[in-house]
Design an enzyme around this catalytic site. Structure first.
Site, PDB file in Angstrom:
ATOM      1  N   ALA A  14       0.804  -1.232   0.000  1.00  0.00           N
ATOM      2  CA  ALA A  14       0.000   0.000   0.000  1.00  0.00           C
ATOM      3  C   ALA A  14       0.829   1.269   0.000  1.00  0.00           C
ATOM      4  O   ALA A  14       0.311   2.346  -0.296  1.00  0.00           O
ATOM      5  CB  ALA A  14      -0.935   0.001   1.215  1.00  0.00           C
ATOM      6  N   ALA A  15       2.110   1.194   0.314  1.00  0.00           N
ATOM      7  CA  ALA A  15       2.936   2.396   0.325  1.00  0.00           C
ATOM      8  C   ALA A  15       3.413   2.786  -1.070  1.00  0.00           C
ATOM      9  O   ALA A  15       3.886   3.901  -1.279  1.00  0.00           O
ATOM     10  CB  ALA A  15       4.145   2.199   1.238  1.00  0.00           C
ATOM     11  N   GLY A  16       3.284   1.867  -2.033  1.00  0.00           N
ATOM     12  CA  GLY A  16       3.748   2.130  -3.388  1.00  0.00           C
ATOM     13  C   GLY A  16       2.716   2.854  -4.233  1.00  0.00           C
ATOM     14  O   GLY A  16       1.592   3.126  -3.799  1.00  0.00           O
ATOM     15  N   MET A  17       3.085   3.171  -5.474  1.00  0.00           N
ATOM     16  CA  MET A  17       2.195   3.913  -6.349  1.00  0.00           C
ATOM     17  C   MET A  17       0.950   3.113  -6.717  1.00  0.00           C
ATOM     18  O   MET A  17      -0.161   3.641  -6.705  1.00  0.00           O
ATOM     19  CB  MET A  17       2.949   4.343  -7.617  1.00  0.00           C
ATOM     20  N   GLY A  19      -0.261   0.470  -5.034  1.00  0.00           N
ATOM     21  CA  GLY A  19      -0.998   0.201  -3.809  1.00  0.00           C
ATOM     22  C   GLY A  19      -1.758   1.407  -3.298  1.00  0.00           C
ATOM     23  O   GLY A  19      -2.927   1.303  -2.904  1.00  0.00           O
ATOM     24  N   ASN A  97      10.427 -12.348  -6.516  1.00  0.00           N
ATOM     25  CA  ASN A  97       9.003 -12.084  -6.343  1.00  0.00           C
ATOM     26  C   ASN A  97       8.218 -13.348  -6.028  1.00  0.00           C
ATOM     27  O   ASN A  97       7.202 -13.282  -5.324  1.00  0.00           O
ATOM     28  CB  ASN A  97       8.440 -11.385  -7.586  1.00  0.00           C
ATOM     29  N   ASN A 123       4.336  -8.782 -10.686  1.00  0.00           N
ATOM     30  CA  ASN A 123       4.872  -9.615 -11.759  1.00  0.00           C
ATOM     31  C   ASN A 123       6.001 -10.536 -11.322  1.00  0.00           C
ATOM     32  O   ASN A 123       6.690 -10.242 -10.352  1.00  0.00           O
ATOM     33  CB  ASN A 123       5.355  -8.713 -12.902  1.00  0.00           C
ATOM     34  N   HIS A 178       0.437 -13.357 -19.095  1.00  0.00           N
ATOM     35  CA  HIS A 178       0.520 -11.897 -19.110  1.00  0.00           C
ATOM     36  C   HIS A 178       1.928 -11.516 -19.525  1.00  0.00           C
ATOM     37  O   HIS A 178       2.881 -11.698 -18.790  1.00  0.00           O
ATOM     38  CB  HIS A 178       0.193 -11.343 -17.724  1.00  0.00           C
TER      39      HIS A 178
END
Length: 330
Positions: A14-17, A19, A97, A123, A178
Site C-alpha cells: 500500500a505504500a507504493g504507487m 498500492g 518475487n 509480476n 501476461h
C-alpha cells in the site's frame, strides 16, 4: 456512505504507487468500511492522506506487521512485489518475487485461512499468483491474477484506430500468459456492431496493421514507460479493485482474469481464460478462437510451463507430483 461490505480488505504494497492508488480507488468506490494498508515500508503516510481526504465513515489502519494486516482479512489485493532493478536478471526477478508470493501464501494460511478472495498483480503475475495459491491452501476459485490490462489495451487501441468510444468495442480479450507471449484474440471482437474479422484485410484495416497492433498490445507496458517515464500504476490499480469489487457483490467483472487451470490440455498453471468473477469466485472456460489464435494460446501455455518448471529448479515450488502435499485443494 453505503458500503458493499463491512468485512476487512487488506491491500498489500500500500505504500507504493499502485498500492496507494488501489487504496484511494477502493475508498472512492465505497467497497468496505474496514480497510487495512500493509507494506514492509510504513504506509502510514498513505493512510493519513486518505483520512485527510474526508473518508470519515471508514476505519483505515496502516501497519508493517503481517499478523495485524492479515488477521480477520476477508479480501486481499497484493501489489507487494519488487520491481526489476539495474543489474537484475530475469531469473533474479522471478525468484525474488515468487519468494515474496510464497511468504504471502503462508501468511494467508496462518492468519486468515477463511479469506474469501485474493487478487495478485505483482509480476510475473501468472507465477506469483500460482505460488500464492499453492502455499495459501485456498481453493483455486479464490485466487486470481490481473490479466484484464492486456484486454483493455486491445480495446483502447481499436477504439483509437476507428475513432469510437471504448464501450463500442466489444469482445476484446487476451488469454494465456501476461506478457509478450499472450494470445490476442480478435475473432470475437465487434466495433460499433461490425465484426473485426470482416474489417481486417481491407483498405480500412490492412492485415499488417492488425499484426502490428497485436504486437503493440503485448508490449503495452513498455509503451507506458516510454510515454510517462515510469511503469503503469493507475490502470492496474483500478482494474484490480474492480476485480475485488465483483467478488464483494458488485457487478461481475467483464474482462478475463488469471485463474488456476488444470484439465486434460492445460496442467497445473495460472493463466487468463474466458472467466466469470463474482461472489462465488472465479470460474473459467477454455476460449475457442481461430486455429491461429488457439495455437497461440497453446504456445503461451508452453511458455508459462517453462517458467513454472524453473521455479522447481529454484526450489520455490515442489514438483507437480508433490503439490497435493502442500495444497490438497489443487
Amino acid at each position: 456512505m453505503a458500503f458493499l461490505t463491512n468485512e476487512k480488505l487488506t491491500i498489500v504494497g500500500a505504500a507504493g504507487m499502485i498500492g496507494s492508488n488501489m487504496v484511494q480507488t477502493a475508498l472512492t468506490m465505497g467497497l468496505t468500511s474496514d480497510i487495512c494498508l500493509y507494506d514492509v515500508f510504513s504506509p502510514e503516510g498513505v493512510a493519513e492522506e486518505m483520512r485527510q481526504s474526508g473518508f470519515g465513515d471508514v476505519k483505515i489502519t496502516a501497519t508493517t506487521d503481517p499478523e495485524e494486516a492479515f488477521t480477520n482479512a476477508k479480501y486481499i489485493i497484493s501489489s507487494g512485489g519488487a520491481p526489476r532493478k539495474a543489474g537484475m536478471t530475469r531469473e533474479d526477478l522471478l525468484k525474488g518475487n515468487c519468494e515474496i508470493a510464497e511468504g504471502l501464501g503462508k501468511n494467508i494460511k496462518q492468519y486468515c485461512p477463511d479469506v474469501k478472495h485474493v487478487v495478485i498483480i505483482f509480476n510475473p503475475a501468472d507465477l506469483t499468483g500460482l505460488v500464492t495459491l499453492l502455499y495459501s491452501g485456498l481453493k483455486p476459485s479464490q485466487v486470481t491474477t490481473l490479466a484484464a490490462l492486456d484486454s483493455t489495451r486491445l480495446q483502447s487501441a481499436l477504439a483509437k484506430k476507428f475513432n469510437v468510444m471504448q464501450s463500442e468495442v466489444k469482445g476484446c480479450a487476451t488469454y494465456g500468459g501476461h506478457g509478450e507471449q499472450m494470445a490476442v484474440f480478435g475473432s470475437h471482437v465487434t466495433i460499433d456492431g461490425r465484426k473485426l474479422t470482416d474489417i481486417i484485410g481491407t483498405d480500412e484495416f490492412p492485415k499488417a496493421e492488425w499484426e502490428q497492433m497485436k504486437k503493440d498490445v503485448t508490449q503495452g507496458g513498455a509503451k507506458i514507460i516510454e510515454l510517462r517515464g515510469r511503469s503503469s500504476f493507475q490502470s492496474p490499480a483500478y482494474l484490480s479493485v474492480e476485480m475485488i469489487r465483483a467478488v464483494m457483490g458488485g457487478e461481475p467483472f467483464k474482462y478475463p482474469v488469471g485463474t488456476y487451470v488444470s484439465n486434460d490440455k492445460y496442467n497445473h498453471i495460472m493463466m487468463a481464460m474466458a472467466t466469470t468473477l463474482d461472489t462465488t469466485g472465479a470460474h473459467y472456460e477454455v476460449p475457442q478462437g481461430t486455429a491461429e489464435e488457439n495455437a497461440k494460446l497453446d504456445a503461451s501455455y508452453e511458455h508459462l510451463c517453462k517458467m513454472r518448471d524453473e521455479l522447481v529448479t529454484l526450489n520455490i515450488v515442489p514438483a507437480i507430483s508433490e503439490w497435493s502435499k502442500v495444497n490438497p485443494n489443487l
